[in-house]
Design an enzyme around this catalytic site. Structure first.
Site, mmCIF file in Angstrom:
data_model
loop_
_atom_site.group_PDB
_atom_site.id
_atom_site.type_symbol
_atom_site.label_atom_id
_atom_site.label_comp_id
_atom_site.label_asym_id
_atom_site.label_seq_id
_atom_site.Cartn_x
_atom_site.Cartn_y
_atom_site.Cartn_z
ATOM 1 N N PRO A 9 139.257 29.820 3.375
ATOM 2 C CA PRO A 9 139.278 30.103 4.535
ATOM 3 C C PRO A 9 140.865 30.756 4.985
ATOM 4 C CG PRO A 9 139.401 27.731 4.190
ATOM 5 C CD PRO A 9 138.913 28.297 3.277
ATOM 6 N N ASN A 10 140.643 31.666 5.954
ATOM 7 C CA ASN A 10 142.003 32.264 6.636
ATOM 8 C C ASN A 10 142.452 33.295 5.304
ATOM 9 O OD1 ASN A 10 141.895 30.980 8.833
ATOM 10 N ND2 ASN A 10 142.839 29.207 7.989
ATOM 11 N N ARG A 17 148.399 37.993 8.492
ATOM 12 C CA ARG A 17 148.546 36.675 8.861
ATOM 13 C C ARG A 17 150.032 36.388 8.224
ATOM 14 N NH1 ARG A 17 145.791 32.244 5.162
ATOM 15 N NH2 ARG A 17 147.202 30.791 6.287
ATOM 16 N N TYR A 22 152.641 35.291 3.017
ATOM 17 C CA TYR A 22 151.392 35.842 2.235
ATOM 18 C C TYR A 22 151.468 37.196 2.048
ATOM 19 C CZ TYR A 22 149.296 31.352 3.283
ATOM 20 O OH TYR A 22 149.030 30.124 3.178
ATOM 21 N N ASN A 71 140.992 30.607 -4.633
ATOM 22 C CA ASN A 71 141.804 30.299 -3.988
ATOM 23 C C ASN A 71 141.203 29.557 -2.482
ATOM 24 O OD1 ASN A 71 143.936 29.919 -2.053
ATOM 25 N ND2 ASN A 71 144.926 31.854 -2.449
ATOM 26 N N ALA A 74 143.051 25.962 2.538
ATOM 27 C CA ALA A 74 143.337 24.596 2.798
ATOM 28 C C ALA A 74 142.133 23.615 2.285
ATOM 29 C CB ALA A 74 143.231 24.469 4.564
ATOM 30 N N GLU A 95 142.480 27.574 -10.403
ATOM 31 C CA GLU A 95 142.910 27.515 -9.064
ATOM 32 C C GLU A 95 144.212 28.273 -8.883
ATOM 33 O OE1 GLU A 95 145.156 24.132 -6.370
ATOM 34 O OE2 GLU A 95 143.480 23.473 -7.696
ATOM 35 N N HIS A 97 147.091 30.007 -5.869
ATOM 36 C CA HIS A 97 147.498 30.048 -4.694
ATOM 37 C C HIS A 97 148.760 31.072 -4.625
ATOM 38 C CE1 HIS A 97 145.757 26.236 -3.572
ATOM 39 N NE2 HIS A 97 146.119 25.888 -4.717
ATOM 40 N N ARG A 104 156.087 24.117 0.287
ATOM 41 C CA ARG A 104 155.640 23.907 1.749
ATOM 42 C C ARG A 104 155.435 22.682 2.092
ATOM 43 N NH1 ARG A 104 151.030 28.199 2.411
ATOM 44 N NH2 ARG A 104 151.481 27.667 4.520
#
Length: 138
Positions: A9-10, A17, A22, A71, A74, A95, A97, A104
């Site tokens: 998502p996103n 964004r 990012y 990735n 969330a 995985e 990121h 964060r």
């Protein structure tokens, strides 16, 4: 060799964004760079904002590809269902990121997926994907 990249998502909003986290590059542009760099590897890309669609994609390719780079956005921190899907397939999963999730918010410090994955790469920007692919191609 066949590698599947799955973004959650996103991540379809990369390049527009939260650029301070990012960066300015959209994923499609970076994907073209990856495909040029790893010309001998078939790299497929899939993005979904929907948990069930990500699970369906893992089931679809999880017995025929050589590696999966995920990735999950969330969903990394919340999805037992995606973790179960990773555990159920044969294809190794890394995985990734873009940001260093440990710098964060505290809720981002926990991954539901990590224990089911071959490894985790975080904090190297888009290069996190390259590092994962290099692991599969080594």
């Amino acid at each position: 060799m066949k590698i599947q990249i799955i973004n959650g998502p996103n991540l379809n909003l990369l390049g527009v964004r939260e650029k301070s986290i990012y960066g300015n590059t959209n994923f499609e542009t970076y994907l073209e760079e990856l495909k040029k760099r790893f010309a001998d590897i078939e790299i497929s890309y899939y993005q979904s904002n929907v948990e069930g669609e990500i699970i369906n994609k893992l089931h679809e390719i999880g017995f025929s590809y050589d590696g999966i780079v995920i990735n999950a956005g969330a969903y990394t921190h919340t999805s037992i269902a995606i973790a179960d899907a990773i555990a159920a397939i044969n294809t190794p999963v890394i995985e990734v990121h873009i940001s260093n999730v440990y710098k964060r918010e505290e809720f981002r410090h926990s991954s539901m997926l990590a224990a089911c994955c071959k490894g985790v790469i975080a904090g190297f920007g888009m290069d996190s994907y390259r590092l994962a692919i290099e692991n599969f191609s080594a």
